[in-house]
Design a protein around this motif. Structure first.
Motif, PDB file in Angstrom:
ATOM      1  N   ARG A   7       0.837  -1.195   0.000  1.00 42.59           N
ATOM      2  CA  ARG A   7       0.000   0.000   0.000  1.00 42.59           C
ATOM      3  C   ARG A   7       0.875   1.248   0.000  1.00 42.59           C
ATOM      4  NH1 ARG A   7      -5.560   0.981   2.807  1.00 42.59           N
ATOM      5  NH2 ARG A   7      -5.801   3.145   2.233  1.00 42.59           N
ATOM      6  N   SER A   8       0.638   2.122  -0.965  1.00 39.66           N
ATOM      7  CA  SER A   8       1.344   3.389  -1.033  1.00 39.66           C
ATOM      8  C   SER A   8       0.658   4.386  -0.106  1.00 39.66           C
ATOM      9  CB  SER A   8       1.340   3.928  -2.461  1.00 39.66           C
ATOM     10  OG  SER A   8       1.816   5.250  -2.485  1.00 39.66           O
ATOM     11  N   ARG A   9       1.350   4.799   0.931  1.00 41.75           N
ATOM     12  CA  ARG A   9       0.761   5.756   1.872  1.00 41.75           C
ATOM     13  C   ARG A   9       0.619   7.131   1.242  1.00 41.75           C
ATOM     14  NH1 ARG A   9       4.587   3.267   6.181  1.00 41.75           N
ATOM     15  NH2 ARG A   9       3.267   1.592   6.930  1.00 41.75           N
ATOM     16  N   LEU A  10       1.531   7.468   0.351  1.00 42.80           N
ATOM     17  CA  LEU A  10       1.507   8.773  -0.295  1.00 42.80           C
ATOM     18  C   LEU A  10       0.258   8.954  -1.156  1.00 42.80           C
ATOM     19  CD1 LEU A  10       2.893  11.463  -1.039  1.00 42.80           C
ATOM     20  CD2 LEU A  10       4.048  10.228  -2.880  1.00 42.80           C
ATOM     21  N   LEU A  11      -0.074   7.939  -1.939  1.00 44.48           N
ATOM     22  CA  LEU A  11      -1.180   8.062  -2.886  1.00 44.48           C
ATOM     23  C   LEU A  11      -2.400   7.230  -2.505  1.00 44.48           C
ATOM     24  CD1 LEU A  11       0.988   7.846  -6.101  1.00 44.48           C
ATOM     25  CD2 LEU A  11      -0.029   9.896  -5.108  1.00 44.48           C
ATOM     26  N   GLU A  12      -2.325   6.507  -1.403  1.00 46.76           N
ATOM     27  CA  GLU A  12      -3.424   5.634  -0.978  1.00 46.76           C
ATOM     28  C   GLU A  12      -3.836   4.680  -2.104  1.00 46.76           C
ATOM     29  OE1 GLU A  12      -4.621   5.323   2.125  1.00 46.76           O
ATOM     30  OE2 GLU A  12      -3.152   6.817   2.732  1.00 46.76           O
ATOM     31  N   SER A  13      -2.840   4.062  -2.723  1.00 42.72           N
ATOM     32  CA  SER A  13      -3.107   3.096  -3.778  1.00 42.72           C
ATOM     33  C   SER A  13      -2.385   1.792  -3.463  1.00 42.72           C
ATOM     34  CB  SER A  13      -2.657   3.649  -5.137  1.00 42.72           C
ATOM     35  OG  SER A  13      -1.263   3.851  -5.128  1.00 42.72           O
ATOM     36  N   ASN A  14      -2.640   0.777  -4.254  1.00 39.52           N
ATOM     37  CA  ASN A  14      -2.054  -0.538  -4.029  1.00 39.52           C
ATOM     38  C   ASN A  14      -1.184  -0.967  -5.197  1.00 39.52           C
ATOM     39  OD1 ASN A  14      -3.434  -1.182  -1.534  1.00 39.52           O
ATOM     40  ND2 ASN A  14      -5.271  -1.257  -2.779  1.00 39.52           N
ATOM     41  N   PHE A  33       9.881   0.271  -2.495  1.00 38.77           N
ATOM     42  CA  PHE A  33      10.820  -0.790  -2.837  1.00 38.77           C
ATOM     43  C   PHE A  33      11.113  -1.704  -1.648  1.00 38.77           C
ATOM     44  CE2 PHE A  33      11.619   2.535  -5.931  1.00 38.77           C
ATOM     45  CZ  PHE A  33      11.555   1.807  -7.113  1.00 38.77           C
ATOM     46  N   SER A  34      10.287  -1.673  -0.630  1.00 36.78           N
ATOM     47  CA  SER A  34      10.551  -2.471   0.565  1.00 36.78           C
ATOM     48  C   SER A  34      10.489  -3.974   0.284  1.00 36.78           C
ATOM     49  CB  SER A  34       9.580  -2.094   1.685  1.00 36.78           C
ATOM     50  OG  SER A  34       8.246  -2.330   1.289  1.00 36.78           O
ATOM     51  N   ASN A  35       9.785  -4.377  -0.755  1.00 37.67           N
ATOM     52  CA  ASN A  35       9.692  -5.800  -1.085  1.00 37.67           C
ATOM     53  C   ASN A  35      10.597  -6.195  -2.247  1.00 37.67           C
ATOM     54  OD1 ASN A  35       7.585  -7.048   0.680  1.00 37.67           O
ATOM     55  ND2 ASN A  35       6.452  -5.294  -0.080  1.00 37.67           N
ATOM     56  N   PHE A  36      11.482  -5.302  -2.658  1.00 31.47           N
ATOM     57  CA  PHE A  36      12.412  -5.626  -3.751  1.00 31.47           C
ATOM     58  C   PHE A  36      13.415  -6.667  -3.273  1.00 31.47           C
ATOM     59  CE2 PHE A  36      16.525  -4.888  -5.869  1.00 31.47           C
ATOM     60  CZ  PHE A  36      16.150  -5.240  -7.163  1.00 31.47           C
ATOM     61  N   ASP A  37      13.630  -7.669  -4.105  1.00 37.78           N
ATOM     62  CA  ASP A  37      14.587  -8.732  -3.811  1.00 37.78           C
ATOM     63  C   ASP A  37      15.462  -8.927  -5.044  1.00 37.78           C
ATOM     64  OD1 ASP A  37      15.975 -11.078  -3.327  1.00 37.78           O
ATOM     65  OD2 ASP A  37      14.228 -12.181  -2.608  1.00 37.78           O
ATOM     66  N   SER A  56       3.191   5.571 -10.740  1.00 38.85           N
ATOM     67  CA  SER A  56       4.181   6.469 -10.121  1.00 38.85           C
ATOM     68  C   SER A  56       5.570   5.856 -10.010  1.00 38.85           C
ATOM     69  CB  SER A  56       3.708   6.924  -8.736  1.00 38.85           C
ATOM     70  OG  SER A  56       3.634   5.825  -7.850  1.00 38.85           O
ATOM     71  N   GLY A  57       5.675   4.552  -9.933  1.00 36.24           N
ATOM     72  CA  GLY A  57       6.976   3.923  -9.773  1.00 36.24           C
ATOM     73  C   GLY A  57       7.463   3.144 -10.980  1.00 36.24           C
ATOM     74  N   VAL A  58       6.755   3.246 -12.104  1.00 32.65           N
ATOM     75  CA  VAL A  58       7.087   2.388 -13.255  1.00 32.65           C
ATOM     76  C   VAL A  58       8.519   2.600 -13.749  1.00 32.65           C
ATOM     77  CG1 VAL A  58       6.147   3.890 -15.068  1.00 32.65           C
ATOM     78  CG2 VAL A  58       6.267   1.433 -15.430  1.00 32.65           C
ATOM     79  N   ASN A  59       8.970   3.820 -13.859  1.00 35.24           N
ATOM     80  CA  ASN A  59      10.327   4.049 -14.372  1.00 35.24           C
ATOM     81  C   ASN A  59      11.394   3.508 -13.435  1.00 35.24           C
ATOM     82  OD1 ASN A  59       9.435   5.267 -16.735  1.00 35.24           O
ATOM     83  ND2 ASN A  59       9.376   7.289 -15.800  1.00 35.24           N
ATOM     84  N   GLU A  60      11.206   3.701 -12.133  1.00 35.21           N
ATOM     85  CA  GLU A  60      12.191   3.210 -11.168  1.00 35.21           C
ATOM     86  C   GLU A  60      12.226   1.687 -11.124  1.00 35.21           C
ATOM     87  OE1 GLU A  60       9.924   5.565 -10.558  1.00 35.21           O
ATOM     88  OE2 GLU A  60      10.884   7.274  -9.601  1.00 35.21           O
ATOM     89  N   TRP A  61      11.046   1.054 -11.135  1.00 35.74           N
ATOM     90  CA  TRP A  61      10.996  -0.403 -11.126  1.00 35.74           C
ATOM     91  C   TRP A  61      11.583  -0.973 -12.415  1.00 35.74           C
ATOM     92  CZ3 TRP A  61      10.316  -3.905  -7.443  1.00 35.74           C
ATOM     93  CH2 TRP A  61       9.716  -3.512  -6.254  1.00 35.74           C
ATOM     94  N   LYS A  62      11.279  -0.335 -13.542  1.00 35.33           N
ATOM     95  CA  LYS A  62      11.813  -0.812 -14.824  1.00 35.33           C
ATOM     96  C   LYS A  62      13.334  -0.737 -14.825  1.00 35.33           C
ATOM     97  CE  LYS A  62      11.535  -0.096 -19.753  1.00 35.33           C
ATOM     98  NZ  LYS A  62      11.079   0.754 -20.842  1.00 35.33           N
TER      99      LYS A  62
END
Length: 73
Positions: A7-14, A33-37, A56-62
């Motif tokens: 859950r994103s606290r900033l945007l209240e999304s999942n 990124f707390s669950n990044f392995d 919101s995180g697509v570029n960083e995750w990619k």
């Protein structure tokens, strides 16, 4: 198969991570990124729509995972 809801606290999304064996699919990536392995293989980043709370995180995750992005036109 394991499904992790983040859950994103900033945007209240999942964001969801679907894990099976050493493979992961990310759905609607936020900047959490707390669950990044780094030992996992990230195959896909799936976007369900283009609203900011879902991408919101697509570029960083990619960049971090080298996963391919899957979305509609």
């Amino acid at each position: 198969m394991e499904i992790i809801r983040c859950r994103s606290r900033l945007l209240e999304s999942n964001m969801y991570l679907i894990l099976e064996n050493d493979h992961v699919i990310i759905i609607d990536p936020c900047r959490d990124f707390s669950n990044f392995d780094s030992q996992k293989i990230y195959d896909w980043i799936m976007l369900t729509d283009e609203h900011y709370d879902h991408i919101s995180g697509v570029n960083e995750w990619k960049e971090k995972t080298k996963a391919k992005v899957l979305c509609s036109r």
